[in-house]
Design a protein around this motif. Structure first.
Motif, PDB file in Angstrom:
ATOM      1  N   LEU A  37      44.164  40.877  48.571  1.00 51.63           N
ATOM      2  CA  LEU A  37      43.564  41.737  47.506  1.00 51.63           C
ATOM      3  C   LEU A  37      43.064  43.110  48.168  1.00 51.63           C
ATOM      4  O   LEU A  37      42.862  43.978  47.440  1.00 51.63           O
ATOM      5  CB  LEU A  37      42.485  40.860  47.159  1.00 51.63           C
ATOM      6  N   VAL A  42      41.680  46.661  43.025  1.00 52.11           N
ATOM      7  CA  VAL A  42      41.279  45.607  41.977  1.00 52.11           C
ATOM      8  C   VAL A  42      39.693  45.569  41.979  1.00 52.11           C
ATOM      9  O   VAL A  42      38.908  45.092  41.090  1.00 52.11           O
ATOM     10  CB  VAL A  42      41.792  44.292  42.019  1.00 52.11           C
ATOM     11  N   PRO A  48      34.650  44.759  39.657  1.00 52.71           N
ATOM     12  CA  PRO A  48      35.930  44.547  39.608  1.00 52.71           C
ATOM     13  C   PRO A  48      36.355  45.330  38.711  1.00 52.71           C
ATOM     14  O   PRO A  48      36.059  45.887  37.489  1.00 52.71           O
ATOM     15  CB  PRO A  48      35.915  43.008  38.793  1.00 52.71           C
ATOM     16  N   GLU A  50      38.830  45.075  35.843  1.00 50.15           N
ATOM     17  CA  GLU A  50      39.542  44.031  34.939  1.00 50.15           C
ATOM     18  C   GLU A  50      41.019  44.195  34.507  1.00 50.15           C
ATOM     19  O   GLU A  50      41.974  43.557  34.755  1.00 50.15           O
ATOM     20  CB  GLU A  50      39.001  43.843  33.922  1.00 50.15           C
ATOM     21  N   PHE A  53      43.030  43.879  37.680  1.00 49.79           N
ATOM     22  CA  PHE A  53      43.473  42.647  38.223  1.00 49.79           C
ATOM     23  C   PHE A  53      44.128  41.613  37.176  1.00 49.79           C
ATOM     24  O   PHE A  53      44.679  40.745  37.699  1.00 49.79           O
ATOM     25  CB  PHE A  53      41.837  41.942  38.393  1.00 49.79           C
ATOM     26  N   HIS A  93      35.613  39.598  45.164  1.00 46.95           N
ATOM     27  CA  HIS A  93      37.014  39.287  45.796  1.00 46.95           C
ATOM     28  C   HIS A  93      36.991  37.904  45.593  1.00 46.95           C
ATOM     29  O   HIS A  93      38.116  37.299  45.215  1.00 46.95           O
ATOM     30  CB  HIS A  93      37.262  39.782  47.044  1.00 46.95           C
ATOM     31  N   MET A  96      37.402  36.798  42.183  1.00 48.31           N
ATOM     32  CA  MET A  96      39.104  36.890  41.685  1.00 48.31           C
ATOM     33  C   MET A  96      39.927  35.945  42.550  1.00 48.31           C
ATOM     34  O   MET A  96      40.983  35.344  41.605  1.00 48.31           O
ATOM     35  CB  MET A  96      39.650  38.110  42.382  1.00 48.31           C
ATOM     36  N   ARG A  99      39.824  32.968  40.191  1.00 49.30           N
ATOM     37  CA  ARG A  99      40.525  32.966  39.130  1.00 49.30           C
ATOM     38  C   ARG A  99      41.994  33.032  39.064  1.00 49.30           C
ATOM     39  O   ARG A  99      42.822  32.781  38.357  1.00 49.30           O
ATOM     40  CB  ARG A  99      40.173  34.430  38.302  1.00 49.30           C
TER      41      ARG A  99
END
Length: 292
Positions: A37, A42, A48, A50, A53, A93, A96, A99
């Motif tokens: 990443l 991102v 972030p 979005e 990402f 990070h 993310m 997610r």
């Protein structure tokens, strides 16, 4: 040990560059992919992005790979001057990673230059506090933070060998904070200090949940070739060679070391060696005694 992975490499920060990388990783026969990443746009200023990402999520969902996420290379828990932004960027990070369904988030260990004994103790305490907070966040999203050993090159550099990272992780004593052993980094740092790298690796193995596999000769980059190929010829620095191109004793290490259940051996193979990926994946799988 359950899986062999390869690392992605972004191009110009574009999320769409992830697609061909994951296609190549899957085609090479890997079980897992470590999404870099840090190489994709991102996060901006600790926040972030979005929309950017969302495209990463969309692409990652197309593949039946296990994922880990590598956080920023520059992340440094010993950099007190920039502590707040280091924490914000790591937290963004890490969120993310959750997610993406990644079970592992790679966090670099602390490093500095010219610190005294008391200063170093304070820095290590700061790192433990940072890892506890990161571990709490990781626990809420079912991710494990793994702390990677690094290496120093210039005079006065202070970095941590695997057993020193393991000491920090043991003191943090958090179920979502574990060790990442980078064998080549350990080799270079131990050679620089004049100590046994594999003794350090052996001490760290029981707390280790992730591996970075790439080869080298354990030589500090005290000189560089005119081209990358010359640097490889001289065997200097963090070369990220395919296993077997350097002189790390892989068969010995993988024959005797035992890591935590579910550990992924992730091969950090640069794009210049992409053509060797299928044979490297097969080779590492064989060294680890893993069937297809």
């Amino acid at each position: 040990m359950v899986a062999v992975g390869l690392t992605t490499q972004g191009q110009d920060g574009r999320p769409d560059s992830l697609l061909p990388m994951l296609q190549a990783i899957q085609a090479a026969g890997a079980d897992a992919a470590e999404i870099a990443l840090y190489d994709l746009d991102v996060v901006a200023g600790g926040r972030p992005l979005e929309r950017q990402f969302a495209r990463v999520l969309e692409i990652a969902s197309e593949f039946a790979l296990r994922y880990s996420v590598h956080g920023p290379i520059a992340s440094n828990p010993w950099d007190l001057r920039h502590r707040e932004i280091h924490e914000a960027v790591a937290e963004a990070h890490l969120a993310m990673a959750g997610r993406l369904g990644a079970g592992i988030y790679v966090q670099h260990s602390g490093r500095t230059v010219h610190a005294t004994g008391p200063e170093l103790a304070a820095l290590r305490a700061q790192e433990r506090d940072f890892l506890k907070r990161l571990g709490d966040q990781a626990g809420r999203i079912s991710v494990t933070v793994v702390v990677e050993n690094l290496f120093g090159e210039r005079a006065g550099a202070l970095s941590q060998l695997p057993h020193e990272v393991a000491e920090q992780v043991a003191e943090v004593d958090h179920p979502h904070v574990r060790v990442l052993i980078d064998f080549s980094h350990a080799y270079q740092e131990a050679t620089r200090r004049g100590v046994d790298p594999w003794a350090s690796v052996r001490q760290a193995a029981p707390l280790t949940a992730h591996l970075h596999v790439h080869d080298s000769f354990g030589r500090t980059a005290t000189m560089l070739g005119h081209t990358r190929s010359e640097t490889v010829a001289f065997g200097m620095g963090d070369l990220h060679l395919p296993p077997g191109w350097g002189d790390i004793p892989w068969d010995m290490l993988f024959g005797e070391l035992r890591f935590l259940p579910g550990t992924i051996a992730n091969v950090e193979l640069p794009a210049r060696y992409a053509e060797h990926a299928p044979e490297v994946v097969a080779q590492v799988r064989e060294m680890l005694g893993l069937g297809r």
